[in-house]
Each structure stands twice: as C-alpha cells, then as structure tokens.
Design a protein around this motif. Structure first.
Motif, mmCIF file in Angstrom:
data_model
loop_
_atom_site.group_PDB
_atom_site.id
_atom_site.type_symbol
_atom_site.label_atom_id
_atom_site.label_comp_id
_atom_site.label_asym_id
_atom_site.label_seq_id
_atom_site.Cartn_x
_atom_site.Cartn_y
_atom_site.Cartn_z
ATOM 1 N N THR A 384 0.846 -1.191 0.000
ATOM 2 C CA THR A 384 0.000 0.000 0.000
ATOM 3 C C THR A 384 0.883 1.244 0.000
ATOM 4 O OG1 THR A 384 -1.782 -1.120 1.191
ATOM 5 C CG2 THR A 384 -1.776 1.284 1.240
ATOM 6 N N THR A 386 0.659 5.174 0.665
ATOM 7 C CA THR A 386 -0.290 6.040 1.348
ATOM 8 C C THR A 386 0.265 7.434 1.585
ATOM 9 O OG1 THR A 386 -1.712 6.227 3.314
ATOM 10 C CG2 THR A 386 0.457 5.255 3.640
ATOM 11 N N SER A 417 -6.482 8.695 -0.776
ATOM 12 C CA SER A 417 -5.199 8.970 -0.128
ATOM 13 C C SER A 417 -4.291 7.745 -0.072
ATOM 14 C CB SER A 417 -5.414 9.494 1.295
ATOM 15 O OG SER A 417 -6.072 8.520 2.087
ATOM 16 N N SER A 418 -4.730 6.620 -0.618
ATOM 17 C CA SER A 418 -3.869 5.439 -0.653
ATOM 18 C C SER A 418 -4.181 4.610 -1.883
ATOM 19 C CB SER A 418 -4.031 4.595 0.612
ATOM 20 O OG SER A 418 -5.327 4.043 0.690
ATOM 21 N N LYS A 420 -3.290 0.544 -3.538
ATOM 22 C CA LYS A 420 -2.810 -0.788 -3.166
ATOM 23 C C LYS A 420 -2.534 -1.626 -4.400
ATOM 24 C CE LYS A 420 -5.791 -3.527 -1.196
ATOM 25 N NZ LYS A 420 -6.679 -4.050 -0.157
ATOM 26 N N VAL A 454 3.788 -1.252 3.674
ATOM 27 C CA VAL A 454 3.234 0.092 3.540
ATOM 28 C C VAL A 454 4.367 1.035 3.166
ATOM 29 C CG1 VAL A 454 2.047 1.985 4.709
ATOM 30 C CG2 VAL A 454 1.458 -0.387 5.278
ATOM 31 N N GLU A 456 4.901 4.860 3.154
ATOM 32 C CA GLU A 456 4.183 6.015 3.729
ATOM 33 C C GLU A 456 4.908 7.317 3.440
ATOM 34 O OE1 GLU A 456 3.014 7.803 8.091
ATOM 35 O OE2 GLU A 456 2.857 5.626 7.800
#
Length: 459
Positions: A384, A386, A417-418, A420, A454, A456
């Motif tokens: 993901t 994000t 906002s993300s 995947k 993730v 980020e």
C-alpha cells in the motif's frame, strides 16, 4: 457566505521577501497551540505542521497534538456505537486537553487548530464548553461547517449532516448581522476553491453520484470568520500543506513566516506510539476500524535501508517491545537515511512500513499494525502506498507506484489517499513509489508469511 476571501499563491519571491521583512514572535508572546485531528486520524497527522512551527521559532513545548482514542464519528450522534465517539465525547476530550495544556504552560489561553472533524470539536467547545474564555484563535481547515450533505430527512442524526441538530445549532446566528461565529475568539477557516471531496455539490464522494448534496464548495466557510481560499488543495491539504501553514501563521502572528519548509536539524530523535485496529463489534466480518489506543507488547525493529533498492543495510538499528503507553522510542536517526519499521504483534500481520528520510526530530511518528483483508489473502504480496497528509490528484500531481499509474486513483479530483497493489508473483523485490519528488522504495514481503507492506509519504 464569506466575509472576506483570499486566494493565496506561494512563490519563491514572496517567501524571500517574507524572510527579509519579518521575524517570528519570541518568548512568552507565543501561546500554546493545540492541534485537533480529523475523522479516523491521529496526532501524527500534524507532524509536518509542527516541524514548520518549530522552524519558525515556536517552542516545541508549546505545540500539542491530541490523540482522540476513538477518532471515528458515530453513524448517528445520539446513539451509542462501540469504537466511535459522539460530538459530546469529542468536545469533552478536547476540553480536558486544553485544561491540561493551560495548567502545564501557565498560559491563560490557547490557539486551537483543527482539520475536518477536529473543527467540529473546536466549534462545539467554544460555543458550549467554555472555550470562549480559554481560546484566543480558532483555525478550521476543511471543516464541513455546513455539512458534507444537507438533505432533509437523509441521515440527519449524523454530525456531518448540514440539516441535522448538531450543525444547525452551531450555525445559528450569533448576532444581528447573522454571523455564525462570535467573539472574543478570532476565527479563520481554510478551504479549497473546488477540490475538497467533502465540499462538493454532487454526491459522488458520499456514494450518491448525480445527487445534489445541497453543499457548495464554500461549505467550510463561516459568516463572520476570516475565510481563506487555497487553489487546488484537497481536503487534508487545507490544514497540512505549506500554503495552509502560511495562512495559519499569518493569522496567529500577523506576520509572514520565514519558511514554510522543514529544514534539516540534527540530531534527529524520533518517537511515537504503536497502535492497532479494532474489529467492528457489531459486524466482525466487516473488517477493521481505526483507533488510537496503544498496542502493548507489540515489537518493533528499525532498519536503515538502501534508497534505491529498499534492502536493509545491516542489522536493526533500534528495537523495542512497547509497554502500556505504546511508545516505541526514542530512536536517534541519521538525517538523509530512509528507514524500514517492522511491527510484530499477536493478531496482526507483520507490518513493514517504509519511510523516506526524516529531516527533524518528532514525537509524532505513530505506527499502526495492520491486518490482511480476506480479499487480499490470495496475493503473493500486498503493498500500500499512502499519503496521510493529503490525497492523490492525477491531474495535479507527479506520481508513480511500481513504475505505473496509481491503481484506484480517479482521473479527476482528489479523493483517494492510498493505493494498493496485489502482486501475484513469487519472490521479494524492490517496489518504488514517488509523489511530487518524494521517493520511497520498499520490498515485497510475502503474504504467505503473514506480512504486509506500507510505503508512507511524509509530505
């Protein structure tokens, strides 16, 4: 609806002039600021805003960001719902935090700065909780002050309903002029010109495409307030963008900031809280809901990584089993070095969080352990990408994920906002992502080992 409207455009030349012309306020003149996050968010969302205040001379000990334990609003504000908070509970939590900050600092008043739902709590506290005496300035970024929808008979018990009792009471005229805010508190709202997903005339983002919301782009503005308009920013950028910081600083101080960036400042000491997810008590099969409760017993390992490959550069540089407070640090990081944070906790997937280098110290590096959704368990790897402090806008932003366009991001509008990626290939490899120049490279850890990845963004 607005009493005064500004379009702010930040340019290099204007910032240079600001740096030459003004100095930040100093010493006791700087009131404590309490930052109030939005629906489903945490104190960590204010990380870059706090950096910008610090870079302009605001003392770190006078910058406070609350962590609402249960940050999601109830579906119906008047009906108890496990794992969610009512407007009354939200306001009481903010009131208690303001009183704590005033006692700790000796100040007589605070500045309140809120994003989205955080602005609801600020307005409620000032109008109904005694905040008219303890608050000097209130800044509301992207707060849906007239609702996300305003449709008679439609979910009017929800706090985001413009025709519901909560917002109707807050928006009732305060004087003969019909102002929706009143002194002595000084008020400012910040909104997008047209790119805030929760201030749209069409119901696309509430699952009702083609249905009028009866809310306009001006929905966050309040009569009687200083209403600022920022071109093309999204819902979260009304609070977390450089332009939003510029407007907030000017409003509080009456001066221009020296900088809207976060210059490197060593040493870089990081800390924060490890949190988890609650299963919906009413429907466990529905998945997870966000909370900001500590996750005692969670284990964290931190690795320096190669910026090009995401590979670890040696053994862990920090490790800890967190206690009841959930704090995972302190950890002294190297400026310019990206890191991988690995969380292990019973009931969760091993969560690999990749972050770009940290320029400054922060106590707001909160980390959340994740679970693998049932729909993703057929994948070889789940990654993901994000952006907590903003949304992805395909028309505005330069971005890529594994060398391609971001899946799930619409061709127009900033509402996601993300993104995947479900990889169906075996093996572990580098997976890069980029957003407007900020680059992160992670590794594709296998789902079969109960691992999730993730990437980020900070900005």
């Amino acid at each position: 609806m607005t009493t005064r409207r500004h379009i702010l455009a930040l340019t290099a030349s204007s910032l240079l002039l600001a740096a030459c012309a003004f100095a930040p306020p100093q010493g006791a003149a700087q009131p404590p600021i309490v930052f109030v996050h939005g629906n489903g968010d945490s104190a960590s969302i204010w990380q870059t805003t706090v950096w910008r205040f610090e870079a302009n001379g605001w003392p770190r000990e006078r910058l406070h960001a609350i962590d609402l334990p249960y940050p999601l609003a109830r579906d119906d504000d008047g009906k108890a719902q496990p794992g969610r908070t009512s407007t009354t509970e939200h306001m009481a939590y903010l009131k208690a935090e303001v009183e704590r900050v005033l006692k700790a600092t000796g100040a007589k008043q605070v500045v309140l700065v809120g994003n989205s739902r955080g602005g609801n709590a600020i307005r409620n506290y000032i109008q109904n909780g005694g905040g008219e005496r303890t608050v000097s300035h209130a800044v509301l970024g992207g707060t849906p002050n007239h609702g996300v929808w305003a449709i008679k008979g439609f979910r009017e018990g929800n706090e985001f309903a413009g025709t519901g009792p909560f917002l109707t009471s807050l928006n009732a005229p305060k004087n003969a002029a019909g102002d929706e805010v009143a002194g002595p508190v000084q008020w400012m709202t910040i909104r997008s010109d047209n790119n805030d997903k929760f201030a749209q005339p069409d119901g696309l983002w509430i699952g009702a495409k083609g249905t009028p919301t009866n809310v306009t782009y001006e929905g966050p503005a309040l009569k009687g307030a200083n209403n600022v308009v920022l071109p093309r920013v999204d819902h979260r950028e009304t609070s977390f963008s450089p332009a939003a910081f510029d407007a907030t600083w000017r409003f509080i101080t009456g001066r221009s900031p020296v900088t809207v960036s976060a210059p490197v400042q060593a040493p870089v000491v990081l800390n924060g809280k490890i949190t988890g997810l609650g299963l919906s008590p009413t429907d466990p099969a529905s998945g997870n809901y966000a909370n900001n409760l500590p996750l005692p017993g969670a284990q964290l390992a931190v690795y320096a990584t190669d910026p090009a490959t995401g590979e670890r550069k040696g053994a862990a540089v920090h490790g800890k089993t967190v206690g009841a407070d959930g704090l995972w640090g302190p950890f002294t990081a190297q400026a310019g070095v990206p890191y991988e944070f690995v969380i292990s906790a019973p009931g969760y997937a091993t969560t690999h969080i990749y972050r770009s280098p940290f320029p400054r110290s922060s106590e707001l590096i909160h980390l959340r352990a994740e679970r693998i959704a049932a729909a993703d368990k057929d994948a070889k790897s789940i990654v993901t990408f994000t952006r907590p402090r903003g949304y992805f806008d395909a028309q505005r932003d330069r971005m890529s994920f594994d060398g391609k366009a971001l899946p799930g991001v619409p061709p127009a509008g900033a509402g996601v906002s993300s993104a995947k990626i479900k990889l169906m290939e075996d093996g572990v490899r580098a997976i890069p992502a980029e957003f407007n120049g900020e680059k992160i490279t992670g590794r594709t850890w296998p789902v079969s080992d109960n691992r999730v990845v993730v990437l980020e963004l900070t900005y």
